[in-house]
Design an enzyme around this catalytic site. Structure first.
Site: not given
Ligand code: NAD
Length: 488
Positions: A153, A177, A180, A230, A285, A379
């Site tokens: 997000f 994808k 959401e 994450s 991040c 985090e």
């Molecule tokens: P998230 O992991 O909750 O969601 C990421 C994606 O995974 C979304 O599209 C979501 O729909 C999907 N998802 C969520 N739960 C899932 C599950 N149980 N099974 C399968 N798919 C699932 O992350 P977020 O909250 O959208 O974003 C924040 C996180 O992203 C933070 O941890 C941040 O550090 C990380 N991030 C990392 C980088 C990097 O370069 N390392 C860059 C941007 C964000």
């Protein structure tokens, strides 16, 4: 602040058409004021199958075009990003909650990512050599086929651009994808790519949550997936996609350490550390999450408090993504306080006048944090920095090295030798010297270490060329009279 407006219902984008079938619907909220601004479909297997089918059908023609022809579309697309940047930034602001300036920076970064993609013909020149008399070996980069991209997000416009331009100009077709929480920016992305002339089926968007991610990981016709989110989900996706024989690069969460030495420039350091911690409401991040103060740094901390107090939520600080995120961040602060840490600046219970239902957390500085506290190791993903005091640089490096993550680290000092020591010893993929957010810009690639990234190579830059292509090695001989070499 102007209250958010509603947006049309979000639809999937499959084979060049926006469509919405009977998939269940989820409200899209603006974190700026908590209002419902749209609804989006929570798709599943059926929609993923349709998108993969469209991408597979588009692949032969798209991949047969020359690289030089494919990049022409992205020249036009980059121009469209520029022409529409105000509207695109506003959209990011409304769905994500960051400030307009931060949203605009994100769109500018997407343009830079397109600039790298359109430079591919200058970089991907293949290799050829006469390996024995009359015999040539040549290596060409070929696309993989249908690939996928799953995004978080926090950068609704930029993170999809880490993958989409490079993967597509290299000849792949793709299913995206988005998170959401933020589906609106990808709707505009699809519209602008179509306007730029991208053929139907080359780029597809399927909205939804876990079910869509699982369908992508399990799909036998998807050759490679990039994931950003994450660490918890990065591990799930990396394991599941790899076990289904897909290539996968999965970027995870972070806990970035900034090591501040007593000789650091006071104004620049205070400003950079606080900007790194509070920019995008700490939802980067690359955000500073732990400051390790080495020896006598009280004068810098005092200045950081002054800097943090200049930050006004709703003005130069955006909201966090959701009510749950606000509550989680505030819980971390309260727990640290209960464990004996000192709250120097407290962002709990922040309410923005006029947007009382928005999800705001003010800038927060927590001092005298112990290395084993949750605010030091987990985090938080909010505008919060935990200060750990260390007696010397070795102890500070040990604290940084003990993190499970390894996205970014930085050192603030005027001593080149000490800076070099941190560059060498930090267990992080991206290191800064007197820079709070050490994001490598194109053509340098982006990616962390340890539990901040799973898979080989980085997600952007030259590294991504390797990821999105496979080599074809051809050996050719045309002169039958030349028989001299044992290998020919
Ligand atoms: P998230 O992991 O909750 O969601 C990421 C994606 O995974 C979304 O599209 C979501 O729909 C999907 N998802 C969520 N739960 C899932 C599950 N149980 N099974 C399968 N798919 C699932 O992350 P977020 O909250 O959208 O974003 C924040 C996180 O992203 C933070 O941890 C941040 O550090 C990380 N991030 C990392 C980088 C990097 O370069 N390392 C860059 C941007 C964000």
């Amino acid at each position: 602040m102007s209250v958010t407006t509603t947006h049309p219902t979000v639809k999937n984008f499959i084979n060049g058409k926006f469509e919405r079938n009977g998939a269940p619907s989820l409200d899209v909220l603006s974190p700026l004021d908590g209002s419902v601004i749209s609804t989006m479909p929570m798709s599943g297997n059926k929609e993923v199958n349709a998108a993969v089918e469209a991408a597979a059908a588009a692949f032969p023609e798209w991949s047969a075009m020359t690289l030089k022809d494919r990049v022409q579309i992205f020249f036009r697309y980059r121009t469209l990003l520029d022409e529409n940047k105000d509207e695109l930034a506003k959209l990011v602001q409304v769905e994500n909650g960051k400030t307009f300036g931060e949203a605009m920076a994100e769109v500018m970064k997407s343009m830079e990512l397109c600039e790298f993609a359109v430079s591919m013909p200058q970089i991907v020149t293949n290799e050829i050599q006469e390996v024995s008399r009359g015999v040539e070996c040549r290596i060409e980069r070929k696309p993989l086929g249908v690939v996928a991209c799953i995004t978080p997000f926090n950068f609704p416009n930029m993170v999809p651009h880490w993958t989409v331009p490079n993967a597509l100009v290299l000849g792949n077709t793709l299913v995206l994808k988005p998170s959401e929480h933020v589906p609106l920016s990808t709707v505009r992305m699809a519209e602008l790519l179509k306007e730029a002339g991208l053929p139907d089926g080359v780029f597809n968007v399927v909205n939804g949550g876990k079910e869509v991610v699982e369908a992508i990981c399990d799909h036998p016709n998807i050759k490679a997936t990039s994931f950003v989110g994450s660490t918890k989900v990065a591990k799930i996706v990396y394991k599941r996609a790899s076990s289904n024989l897909q290539r996968c690069v999965a970027l995870g969460g972070a806990k970035n350490h900034l090591l501040v030495l007593p000789d650091a420039h006071v104004g620049m350091t205070a400003n950079n550390v606080v900007a790194s911690m509070a920019g995008c409401a700490g939802q980067r991040c690359m955000a500073a999450s732990v400051m390790v103060g080495v020896d006598k740094v009280q004068h810098i901390i005092d200045e950081m408090v002054k800097e943090a107090n200049k930050i006004i939520p709703g003005e130069n600080l955006g909201s966090v993504i959701s009510k749950e995120a606000k509550e989680r961040i505030e819980r971390y602060i309260t727990e640290a306080e209960a464990q004996g840490a000192t709250i120097l600046v407290d962002g709990r219970n922040t309410v923005v006048k006029g947007n009382e239902d928005g999800f705001y957390v003010g800038p927060t500085i927590i001092d005298h944090v112990k290395p084993n506290m949750a605010v030091a190791t987990e985090e938080i993903f909010g505008p919060v920095i935990s200060i750990i005091r260390a007696k010397d640089l070795d102890e500070a490096i040990k604290i940084e090295n003990s993190s499970n993550y390894g996205n970014a680290a930085a050192v603030f000092t005027q001593n080149g030798g000490l800076a070099k020591k941190v560059i060498d010893k930090a267990s992080a993929g991206m290191v800064g010297v007197n820079i709070g957010v050490p994001v490598p810009r194109e053509p340098f690639s982006f990616g962390g270490w340890n539990e901040s990234k799973f898979g080989v190579g980085d997600i952007t830059g030259k590294s991504s060329i390797e990821f999105w292509t496979q080599n074809k090695k051809t050996t050719t001989k045309w002169n039958p009279e030349d028989k001299r070499d044992w290998m020919s």
